[in-house]
Design an enzyme around this catalytic site. Structure first.
Site, short mmCIF file in Angstrom:
data_model
loop_
_atom_site.label_atom_id
_atom_site.label_comp_id
_atom_site.label_asym_id
_atom_site.label_seq_id
_atom_site.Cartn_x
_atom_site.Cartn_y
_atom_site.Cartn_z
N THR A 93 79.46 57.98 73.92
CA THR A 93 79.51 58.50 72.56
C THR A 93 79.62 57.39 71.50
OG1 THR A 93 81.92 58.79 72.65
CG2 THR A 93 80.55 60.68 73.30
N ASP A 94 80.05 56.18 71.92
CA ASP A 94 80.29 55.13 70.92
C ASP A 94 79.03 54.80 70.11
OD1 ASP A 94 82.86 54.98 71.82
OD2 ASP A 94 82.71 52.98 72.71
N LYS A 166 79.91 59.63 64.82
CA LYS A 166 81.19 59.74 65.53
C LYS A 166 82.31 59.51 64.51
CE LYS A 166 83.64 58.34 69.71
NZ LYS A 166 83.68 57.46 70.89
N GLU A 284 77.18 52.07 40.13
CA GLU A 284 77.93 50.96 39.52
C GLU A 284 77.21 49.64 39.70
OE1 GLU A 284 82.31 50.97 40.12
OE2 GLU A 284 81.93 52.76 41.32
N1 ASP Z 1 82.95 53.77 75.37
C1 ASP Z 1 82.37 54.99 75.87
C2 ASP Z 1 80.88 54.86 75.71
O1 ASP Z 1 80.39 54.93 74.62
C3 ASP Z 1 82.93 56.15 75.14
C4 ASP Z 1 82.29 57.50 75.44
O2 ASP Z 1 81.33 57.66 76.15
O3 ASP Z 1 82.82 58.50 74.91
O4 ASP Z 1 80.19 54.68 76.68
#
Ligand code: ASP
Length: 327
Positions: A93-94, A166, A284
């Site tokens: 998810t990163d 995220k 700005e």
């Molecule tokens: N560090 C992991 C990744 O991005 C975190 C995740 O999968 O939630 O592989």
């Protein structure tokens, strides 16, 4: 009716994470092979035939050009294969927003391509990966999912890769969608789209790059000077994304140094370090006078992806870069 055949591309991440025990905090992303994952998924009675191809088994913090190139090539083959109805990419998810957006910019919309991840390792108590995967199957196997670009399925929601971000480090609904809300709500039993496909039959917007130019994100901070900008030019940055304060602001000395970079042919995009919100031209900052570009709805990570693709395509003129960010 026969079940749709879906290509599953494995890259690792927490969805394939393995911990020492179901209650341990520490774990290894990508500890579980795609074959093992598909074996567990077979017991769920999913309404699809799954064909696996392992691209990598890494934490997505380590993903880069080689994996992106392999994913793009596999998706391109799947688009041309009449046997394959859609693609699911299991991903950490990163950096899911970066991979998703890069593929969104460089693939046609003819078949659904869905990224899916998890916030809890596969063997953790209350793991969310299997449910997210079952939801991704529901999406990728639905003919209504084509023509919407690359999507991310997390937390019972379907988000456009272009909008997904995220926003939390650990909660299972960690992703937000801006400026649009989710495209659909999904559970393993139901899929409700909130509108018709908005990018039906669109070809790839950009060619997949042959290599990725060095584009850096520079975060603004109170009291900083121009030295970090000079350092980036010193290491050969081909583009700079400012993660600015508020609506893409930075101290005057920093903006002046960024203007010098732009004048020297290094495109500079102003995004924001704030969690969410538009960065527009001329609020700005006098973008015309300084030769700068406003990131609009894209946060720094996705602005960097778009700027890399543009620079790789030879698009560096501020007006042309702005037109791409406006689009
Ligand atoms: N560090 C992991 C990744 O991005 C975190 C995740 O999968 O939630 O592989």
């Amino acid at each position: 009716m026969s079940k749709p055949r879906l290509l599953v591309l494995g890259t690792g991440g927490t969805i394939a994470g393995a911990a020492a025990s179901a209650t341990a905090a520490a774990y290894r992303p990508g500890g579980l092979s795609l074959a093992a994952m598909l074996g567990e998924l077979a017991a769920l009675g999913l309404d699809a035939e799954l064909v696996g191809e392992e691209i990598a088994r890494i934490g997505s913090q380590d993903i880069g050009f080689a994996e992106w190139q392999a994913l793009h090539a596999a998706c391109t083959r799947a688009m041309a294969d009449p046997q394959i109805a859609g693609v699911i990419i299991t991903h950490g998810t990163d950096t899911a927003e970066e991979t998703g957006f890069l593929l969104d910019l460089t693939l046609p919309t003819a078949k659904p391509v869905v990224l899916v991840g998890a916030m809890r390792p596969a063997d953790a108590v209350g793991a969310d990966g299997m449910r997210n995967f079952a939801n991704a199957v529901k999406v990728a196997g639905d003919p209504q999912a084509a023509g919407r670009g690359v999507m991310l399925v997390m937390g019972d929601a379907v988000l456009a890769a272009q909008d997904a971000r995220k926003a939390a480090t650990a909660s299972i609904d960690a992703f937000r969608s801006f400026p649009r809300g989710p495209l659909a709500r999904v559970t393993p039993a139901r899929l409700d789209w909130f509108g018709p496909p908005h990018r039906a039959e669109q070809g790839a917007r950009y060619a997949f790059p042959r290599s990725l130019p060095r584009v850096a994100i520079l975060t603004a901070g109170a009291g900083m000077d121009a030295k970090p900008v000079e350092a980036l030019l010193g290491i050969g940055a081909k583009g700079i994304v400012l993660a600015g304060m508020g609506q893409g602001n930075a101290p005057a000395v920093v903006l002046e140094a960024l203007a010098r970079a732009a004048a020297a042919g290094v495109p500079v995009v102003r995004a924001t370090r704030v969690d969410e919100g538009l960065v527009d031209r001329h609020v700005e900052v006098d973008d015309d006078a300084l030769g700068l570009v406003a990131a609009r709805a894209l946060g720094p990570a996705k602005a960097r992806v778009l700027l890399m693709v543009l620079v790789a395509s030879g698009i560096t003129d501020a007006a042309a870069v702005q037109a791409a960010f406006d689009g």
